[in-house]
Every structure is written in C-alpha cells, then in structure tokens.
Write a protein that holds these residues in place. Sequence first.
Motif, mmCIF file in Angstrom:
data_model
loop_
_atom_site.group_PDB
_atom_site.id
_atom_site.type_symbol
_atom_site.label_atom_id
_atom_site.label_comp_id
_atom_site.label_asym_id
_atom_site.label_seq_id
_atom_site.Cartn_x
_atom_site.Cartn_y
_atom_site.Cartn_z
ATOM 1 N N ASP A 751 0.833 -1.206 0.000
ATOM 2 C CA ASP A 751 0.000 0.000 0.000
ATOM 3 C C ASP A 751 0.868 1.257 0.000
ATOM 4 N N HIS A 752 1.965 1.213 0.721
ATOM 5 C CA HIS A 752 2.828 2.390 0.814
ATOM 6 C C HIS A 752 3.405 2.757 -0.552
ATOM 7 N N ASP A 754 2.075 2.164 -3.458
ATOM 8 C CA ASP A 754 0.970 2.739 -4.228
ATOM 9 C C ASP A 754 0.734 4.192 -3.846
ATOM 10 N N GLN A 755 0.785 4.485 -2.571
ATOM 11 C CA GLN A 755 0.553 5.851 -2.102
ATOM 12 C C GLN A 755 1.618 6.807 -2.620
ATOM 13 N N ASP A 758 0.905 7.609 -6.243
ATOM 14 C CA ASP A 758 -0.233 8.518 -6.365
ATOM 15 C C ASP A 758 0.148 9.941 -5.985
ATOM 16 N N GLN A 759 0.957 10.065 -4.949
ATOM 17 C CA GLN A 759 1.384 11.394 -4.532
ATOM 18 C C GLN A 759 2.266 12.046 -5.598
#
Length: 834
Positions: A751-752, A754-755, A758-759
């Motif tokens: 998840d990290h 992916d974040q 996105d950022q």
Amino acid sequence: MSHVGVPRGTVRKRRSLALLTAGVLTIPALAGCSSDGEETSRGVPQDIALTARQAVADGSTVNWAVDALPATFNAFQADADSATTRITGALLPTLFPMDESGQPKLNPDYLESAKIIEREPKQVVLYKLNQQAVWSDGREIGAPDFVAQWRALRGKDSAFWTARNSGYERIDKIERGADDLQVRVTFSKPYADWRSLFSPLYPKEITGTPDAFNDGARTTLKNTAGPFVLRGVSKSKGTVTLARSPRWWGDKAKLDTLVFRAVAPEDRTEALADGTVDVADIDAATADRITLARRDRGSNGQPLAHGPGSATTPAAALRSWALAHGSDEEAAEIAQAAREKNRKAVVAYTAEQKALRDFAVRKSLEPAYTQLALNGESGPLADDRVRRAVARALDREELARTVLGPLGLPAKPLGSHLALEGQPGYKDGSGALGDQNTKEAQALLADAGWTRGGAVQPPKDTKAGSEAEKKEDEGDKTAKGDRSDAEAAKDEAEEKATEGTKSDKEAKSEEAGQGTEEKAGQDAEDKTGKKAEKDGEDSAAGREKADRASEDSAASRDEGLYIVGQDNKPGSHAPAQAVSTGGASAVHVLAPARTAAGQSAALLRQAGALGEDGAVAAQDKQPGGAAGAYAPVGTAAPAPAAAKGQLGKDGKTLTLRFVLPSGPGSQSLRSVGDKIAVMLEKIGIGTEIIKVPDESYFKDHVASGVYDLALYSWPATAYPATDGRPIYAKPEPATDGSLLVEQNYTRVGTDHIDQLFDQAAAELDEKAARELMKQADARIWAAAGSIPLFQRPQLVAVDKKLANVGAFGFAAPRYQDIGFKNRQAAGSSADRKK
C-alpha cells in the motif's frame, strides 16, 4: 532484432521500445553527487554519425529492418508493437519526445509553447500550436483533434477498444483558447505527467468514432502530420513505404522514401550483405562479423582466419584429401561431398564478409533495463525473506559484465527501477535491500525455516522438480516472520503440474558423416534406456524411473540431443520432464550447464510479448508453447539435492522454477540465467530451468504467473509516476477470486508504494515528485520482487555512408535529417549511395 522479454505497456503503450540502434562507443558513464545529495549522472551517449543537414545529400531511399509488419498503426491499441511506434514516429505529431538525457522536450515543429497557466482551483495547461502545423489534407491541427482523442481514451466509452487511458481520465474539459491555435486543457485533479498526453496525436477523423478508432487506423493512415506520409503497405513484400510529405512545414526530409522492411533477426546478416537493408538492429554475433569484415579489408585476398573451414588443421585437411581421392569409393564420395559443401560455405561466407565491410556498428545502451523477476504470489518466494535471500545472493556486477563487457560498454549494474543512469533524478536505491552477501542470504533462509536437514528425507510420493509437488494441506503454510513494507500479497495459489510429451523432431545435419555420429549417439541412448529398464526391476520406484528414462531416451533419439539431468541410476532422481501445455511442451532442466555461462552477449529481444492487455488474472495459468531447448551432449547430470547441500523444509527441497526463452536470439539471457543459477546454488537454492519458445515465454508464463524466476526487460520512461504505477501496484483480489495484477507480474506490492506513486503523479513540483519516486524505488528494492540487473545494450548495423541514424539511446529519431552524406562529407563520389 526482436525484443524478447520486453513487455509492452498496457497503460502507456509508448513505453514499448521502438528506437533500436547502435554505434562504436567505449565512453564510460560518469556519475557524481550534486550539492543537495541527488545523484547526477551521464549515461552512454547516442551514436548516430551526427552530421549537419547541409552535409546530407537530398534524395535516395533507406531500407530499415523491423521485426514484422505492424499489426496496427493505432499506437493506443493492445496489439501495437515496436514497428507501430517506429513508423508512427515519422508520420504523426509527438508533442514532447525524449531528448538525449531521457527528458521530455517540447517539439517546436508542433508547439510554440505549452505550460501550466493555472494551479488553483484546477490545473490548466495551455498549448499554443505552431501556426504552420497542418494535417496532410491541409486542415490545421487544432482543438477538435485534442477533444476527439481525449474522448476516445478517457475510458468512459467502452466502444473504443483502447489499451490505456492514464492521464486522459484526469482531464475535466478541453476548450479552444483565445484563437484556433490555442488549446486549453483543464484537469479535474492535478497531473504531473501532463506532457505524456497527446503523443502521438491522431487526427479527429481517426479518434472521432469507435469504428474509425477500432478499424480505421489498423492498416493505413490516410491523414498524417509528419515529415513523411504513408505511401503504401505490401504484405507480400513485407514492406511499409513512406514518402517525403509535400505539406511538411519543417525542415524538408532528406530522403525521397523510407522503407521499413520486415526481416527476422536470424536473417539480418544476409539481408545486410545482399543490400536488402541499410539499417538493422543486430546481435553481438553479427556485430562481431562486421568488425572482422572491416579488420580483414587489407587481407589482399588471403583466406580468412575465421568462418567455415578456418579451424581445419593441416592434418585434417590432408586426411580429407586422402579420403576424397582414396580407393574406397563410398568414403571418397562422402568426403568429396563434404569438401564441396565446405567450399561453397567458404565462398558464401567470404562474399558476405566483403559486403559487410560497407557497414558500421553503432553502439550505445537502450532505454530499457533487464531485471530478475521473483514471483511472490505463492510458493517459497511468497516469503519476503526468501526473496531477499535470492537478491542478496546475486553478484549484479558480474551479471552486467556478462552482457556488456564483451561489447565494450560500461558494465555497471542498474540501481533504480524508475530511472536509468543519465536521466534526471536517477539515484542508486539498491542500498534499501543490501549488497551481495552470501552469509546474510543464508541467514535469511534459515530464519524462514529452510535448512539442509529439511531436504534429507523427502516424502515417498514426491517426484523430482517443483512442478511435480503435490498440493499442500490447507493448514500447511510457509513460516513467515515479521514483515516490513516489502510484504507481498500473501494469498497462495495452488500450483498445477502435469506431465506431457516431448517436442517435435528438430534433427538436422550440417556436415557429411554427421548421420553416422547421430546413429552412434542413438545406439548409446538405446543402451541407456535398456539399462534403466533393467535397473528399474528392483523396486516400484525404479520401474517408474526406468519408464521416464525410456521416454526421455526416445525423445532424445528423435532430436539427437541429451537432456540435462537424465540419470538412469537406481534410486536417483529424474529431474527432466516435459509438462503438458495443451499439445505443446516446455522442457524442464534441473541445474544449468555451467559452461553455458560463457556464451556471447547477444541481446535478447521479443516482439508482441503481451497477449490480453489490462488486468491479468492469476488463475489463468496455462503454460504454453512448443518444446524448449536442451543442453548439449556431454553435459553432466546434476548431483542429488543432499550432495549439493540444497536446503529444504518439511521434506521438500528449495527448488525454484526458472523460466527462460529457448529461441536462437536468447543466448545472452540464458547465459545470465545460468550464472544466476550457480549463484543461488551457493546458498542452497536449486533451480529448475524451464526453457520455452520465445512466442509463448511472456504471455503464457510471465504474465500468467507460471514461474518462480524469470528474466525480462522494461523500457525507460520520462514519466515514472504514470508508467511505473501499474508495474509495481499491489495486486488486488477480483470478485471471481482471481488476482488483478495490472502489469505487476511479480505479484509483489505494498500500500505504501501505491501511495507514493499517487502522490508523485499529483505533485506539480518536479523536484518534489522526483523525491517521492526515489522513496518509492527504495520501497520496491526492499520488497525484492524485481531486481534490476543492467541497462540493455543497443547494437545497430548502419551503412557507413548514412548520417543521423544508429544507436539513438534515449532520444527519438529526427527522421527528416536521415540521409546519405554528400560528396564532400563522404570523401568521394564512390561513397555516395545511388
């Protein structure tokens, strides 16, 4: 030369490699540190015989080799390939092509300017078009073309068969600006990679309706806007012919015509020698021949010291003459035929070498890198400790030297998943995983429960090879320790394995008398099979082994080859087996031949690697393709697992399926694979080499998840936040229970990560976005799902009188500047191409 192992992007098809060329450079990459700690570097420069336009003659034709005719001219469709990218680059607008450093650069032929003019409340980009820019039918390029392409690619209308929509779905609206030459694009949410959009730009006639988009641009392009126009396509000749555009407003194209000709990689040496092509991507073997041809220019007609017959000793030559003129008529006839065949081969080879003198080898590094992929979906590699152990066992510098060293290119391992050396923001992030360290790799395996004692007493019903392992009990789970951000998807899928048939016959005879040698080998194989049958009478296990040995022996007799691991001793393992793939087979070979590690560094390439685009379901695991390659006669069979100190757990050895392509252009990749297998053996990990045909390698194995280890390449990108996101995104379960992996064929993500992607995609400050990408790269390294090895070499044979074409590196070709040097530049009228 095809792109084996270079998957085409399902989200940004332009990531596919289209610029394949090469030149003679031995300039090392330069690296340093900037004042703020960011690593800066200069990659290997392009080699294109850069020449001023005034020194390039007007007229003539250039024939450029491609792997095959393009399946479509629509670059946004799923079956677009490298030929599509190459050809459309000369026909359609690219607003921001990559420059020599791998950065997007505004193209003044189409744009006067393009910039963000508003950030709040929404991001707005204003394009100011070149007022001379028109389509080949005379209509000016404008807002209607931008609008039509956005509506086709934004993903809201399923009637458009598109392969990607990244970025287009973020656009809120497109409007005409202050005049017809201005296009105002408003985004619904910030998008840092806005320069990636509208390249190539198609006319509204193609993108305006589903029918036109889906079918209208597959076989032709009636309306274009480049220095060339499409004159015609000939399937019978295998050619796509471009002609100089009469409406082109920029620098006039130097060539009258540019012909892209389909030539298989294995046929390119002959095509160069007979004048069929002037430019061709080549492998190291062909590059060596060109180098030798130029070296032998001053041989004054003396016999060549290489090629057919060059290794014949005086004693062998005398014996051949004696046989040809002896009293034994049958032996004399055979010897005379062999001598005549050799004579013709020498004549043909010498003629080819003479013709190859007219070519130069352009050499650089491709905008692509080769990686070792570790499938973390199930099996031992689902444990991140095992993945990290594999990674820590690798000597990446040695692997880089294997491929790049013989070519005189900088043999430096790549340190990033998201940028190549020479690109802005490149930083070696491998420290997040750690350097090669055998002891630490072994400690990781021990912590994961893999010990030498764990493989001493395998279950009686266990067959050799990981493909034959039976399904584990639902409660039998691999021990897993504390996780970090490197944690992969944990759900384990059941492995399927079946036994199938061997490949079709591939027997061939190149020298007279070889049939006698084959017969002797066949007799030996017959005896081996009979011995196995006799030994197998001692026990049920022995009978099963004998049956398998007999089958392998029959297959070997058909193909005249020996399968590594075939061992008919009582009680020994039978590591070689063919797995059924619906009529075809892939060959499994335990423990690679170490001698293969010294093979030449011919670059692996593959065209059309992917099948279905978009999400790939993990349940669609169907090994496919015809039989792969076997090791040569005389290769030693592997020692039993216990003798090699192989690790195990719960009675099962730690053996990983290593899938490699078996095609003739795959020698370099197989050599790298052999070295990796030896490195893993040192820490107690066994490898089961599975060689499959190039055409099924990616679709049926890598994309379908039917592998533990695999080697393939990704193209470089100027937009890592957009293009890297689907490659490293955390797989998500689908409603039907399958796993949606996008382009993340290692099935490893967090998840990290992916974040961070996105950022970065929403960060309009370039420096801040690059910092986020460096953080993401460090997390990807730590997850150990993919291990970058080296940037791929780029070799191109080019007529030495040609200018401005060759190994382009990161940069896009400037097609209008390509041509033959004029008399003054070439040195004499004889050097000018007629």
